[in-house]
Write a protein that holds these residues in place. Structure first.
Motif, PDB file in Angstrom:
ATOM      1  N   GLN A  45       0.823  -1.199   0.000  1.00 56.21           N
ATOM      2  CA  GLN A  45       0.000   0.000   0.000  1.00 56.21           C
ATOM      3  C   GLN A  45       0.862   1.254   0.000  1.00 56.21           C
ATOM      4  O   GLN A  45       1.834   1.349   0.747  1.00 56.21           O
ATOM      5  CB  GLN A  45      -0.914   0.001   1.232  1.00 56.21           C
ATOM      6  CG  GLN A  45      -1.951   1.112   1.239  1.00 56.21           C
ATOM      7  CD  GLN A  45      -2.938   0.953   0.090  1.00 56.21           C
ATOM      8  OE1 GLN A  45      -3.382  -0.141  -0.216  1.00 56.21           O
ATOM      9  NE2 GLN A  45      -3.253   2.047  -0.562  1.00 56.21           N
ATOM     10  N   ASP A  47       0.681   5.611  -0.049  1.00 54.12           N
ATOM     11  CA  ASP A  47      -0.142   6.795   0.162  1.00 54.12           C
ATOM     12  C   ASP A  47       0.337   7.895  -0.780  1.00 54.12           C
ATOM     13  O   ASP A  47       1.344   8.562  -0.520  1.00 54.12           O
ATOM     14  CB  ASP A  47      -0.040   7.254   1.620  1.00 54.12           C
ATOM     15  CG  ASP A  47      -0.894   8.490   1.887  1.00 54.12           C
ATOM     16  OD1 ASP A  47      -1.719   8.839   1.013  1.00 54.12           O
ATOM     17  OD2 ASP A  47      -0.727   9.103   2.959  1.00 54.12           O
ATOM     18  N   SER A  58      -1.319  10.582  -1.414  1.00 52.90           N
ATOM     19  CA  SER A  58      -1.870  11.885  -1.030  1.00 52.90           C
ATOM     20  C   SER A  58      -0.776  12.879  -0.670  1.00 52.90           C
ATOM     21  O   SER A  58      -0.984  14.092  -0.755  1.00 52.90           O
ATOM     22  CB  SER A  58      -2.854  11.737   0.133  1.00 52.90           C
ATOM     23  OG  SER A  58      -2.195  11.267   1.296  1.00 52.90           O
TER      24      SER A  58
END
Length: 473
Positions: free
Chosen positions: A10, A12, A14
């Motif tokens: 995973q 991120d 953002s």
């Protein structure tokens, strides 16, 4: 070259949105205007819904800018019908939506989602050339002779209806099997003809594999993907249309060109020397484009040569003019004058360049809202090009660092695709490309260009998105 995928945990993304200050959701006011425009679209009087257009895009795309239908002309030659989404039919020049598109400039792509130029109700709905629905379009009809030279160009606003939403992988399979849709049956033949003409005029097309980050369940995959032949053929149709647009603008004395200086002789000489050291054949009198087209991008030496060739393609810009033609009209990569007109759903400049072409074709005045925008567009597009480039590179750097985190100290096989030039105030090194995983990163040491070497991973830091190797030979 096959697609190579490596799974990553995973990630991120953002952090890139925050760091680059990418736009967020559209305001309620902009969405309301887009919703109203989708309901109240201005429909063109000319009906071309009988033409069997199809679209060809990545499978997941819904922002469909172009639809195509290729035909043979009676007596020889080809007819290219290229329908482009008529974004100006939805975007009011003095509205809040138009103002927001100036802020965004273009659609920016990140692995976890797009930052679109227009609200989805338009870009993936009412303005998109989706199948089995009528849509307003700007229709280019370009007639070519049997050698692929343009003999006539027509441009009009029209209603169109795409018959199918096709994707590159599926179309390539159909082409290979000999059962491509009628509208695309000529694409391999015409695409190859146009590519040969491009190489003959000195165009430089670099078939470099692309690094991409794609979703895979709860994680991500880092992908090295070589372009399919049908993608290259499809690109030739877009380039053909851009060249036709540029010719219209130059004859009419107003427009917005996409320019790039021609490679300097000393740069070509340097590339020719690199070809010799890498074992790349460069026959006497052959153009850069012809040599590049014959190189295998899947080989280490081929990849290194293409990486060097990319240095020739620098200095792209948007060049507006109103009156006399600018000093620089050509595009070194295309080998001819060229303009962006085929992706208005995703790129701001295309909407204005298209309006100029429509007016020049009809013999009417260019709308003031379009004419006044021309000198402002180069800065707006340069700013958003930098932002989009930073987002793409940042996403790949982050994925590479996460993927390799925990493997510091391991050795890998890599090809050397670039070496530092003289005068660099940093330790000697260059760029290496790993096959598995599909990573390109800096490597320290005395590197042999175009050779395969062993490299040791020394840094893989997700916090700084930095990956670095050292020569382990």
């Amino acid at each position: 070259m096959p697609i190579k995928r490596v799974w990553a945990p995973q990630i991120d993304f953002s952090v890139l949105r925050r760091e680059l200050r990418l736009p967020g959701d559209f305001s309620a006011e902009v969405v309301a205007e887009a919703d109203a425009a989708a309901r109240e679209v201005r429909v063109a009087a000319v009906d071309r819904t009988d033409v069997p257009f199809v679209t060809v895009d990545p499978a997941s795309s819904r922002d469909l800018d172009q639809a195509m239908c290729l035909e043979r002309r009676g007596g020889g030659g080809y007819r290219v019908r290229y329908a482009i989404a008529d974004v100006a039919a939805f975007v009011r020049a003095d509205g809040v939506l138009a103002a927001e598109t100036w802020v965004r400039g273009q659609t920016v792509y990140l692995p976890d989602g797009r930052i679109p130029l227009h609200p989805a109700v338009l870009s993936e709905g009412a303005a998109s050339l989706l199948p089995d629905v009528e849509r307003p379009a700007v229709l280019w009809t370009i007639d070519l002779d049997s050698d692929g030279a343009i003999v006539a160009v027509e441009l009009e606003r029209a209603r169109v209806r795409s018959r199918a939403k096709l994707d590159y992988v599926g179309v390539q399979q159909q082409v290979d099997a000999g059962n491509a849709p009628e509208s695309l049956a000529l694409l391999p033949e015409l695409g190859a003809l146009l590519a040969a003409r491009a190489a003959a005029r000195g165009a430089v097309n670099l078939p470099l594999p692309e690094q991409e980050v794609e979703r895979d369940g709860a994680g991500w995959r880092l992908v090295l993907r070589a372009p399919l032949p049908v993608e290259e053929h499809n690109a030739q149709i877009s380039l053909l249309t851009g060249m036709a647009a540029a010719e219209l603008m130059l004859r009419g004395g107003v427009g917005l060109l996409r320019t790039m200086p021609s490679p300097k002789p000393e740069a070509v000489d340097k590339l020719r020397a690199a070809a010799g050291s890498l074992g790349v054949a460069w026959p006497g009198g052959a153009s850069v484009g012809a040599v590049v087209a014959a190189v295998d991008p899947g080989s280490p030496r081929g990849a290194a040569f293409l990486d060097q060739a990319a240095e020739l393609l620098r200095g792209a810009a948007y060049t507006p003019f109103d009156g006399a033609a600018p000093a620089e009209t050509g595009h070194g990569g295309v080998g001819a004058p060229y303009a962006h007109v085929t992706a208005p759903l995703r790129r701001l400049a295309d909407r204005f360049a298209t309006e100029v072409c429509l007016a020049l074709t009809a013999g009417t005045a260019v709308p003031e809202w379009a004419r006044e925008a021309l000198p402002k567009l180069p800065k707006a597009m340069a700013d958003t090009d930098r932002l989009a480039g930073a987002a793409n590179r940042g996403a790949i750097d982050l994925a590479e660092a996460v993927l390799l985190h925990g493997r510091v100290g391991e050795t890998f096989e890599a090809g050397v695709v670039d070496c530092d030039g003289p005068g660099r105030n940093r330790p000697a090194g260059g760029t290496v490309a790993l096959d598995d995983p599909a990573v390109r990163a800096r490597c320290l040491g005395d590197l042999p260009l175009g050779e395969r070497i062993q490299v040791r991973l020394t840094i893989a830091d997700p916090a700084t998105r930095k990956v670095e190797f050292e020569h382990a030979g």
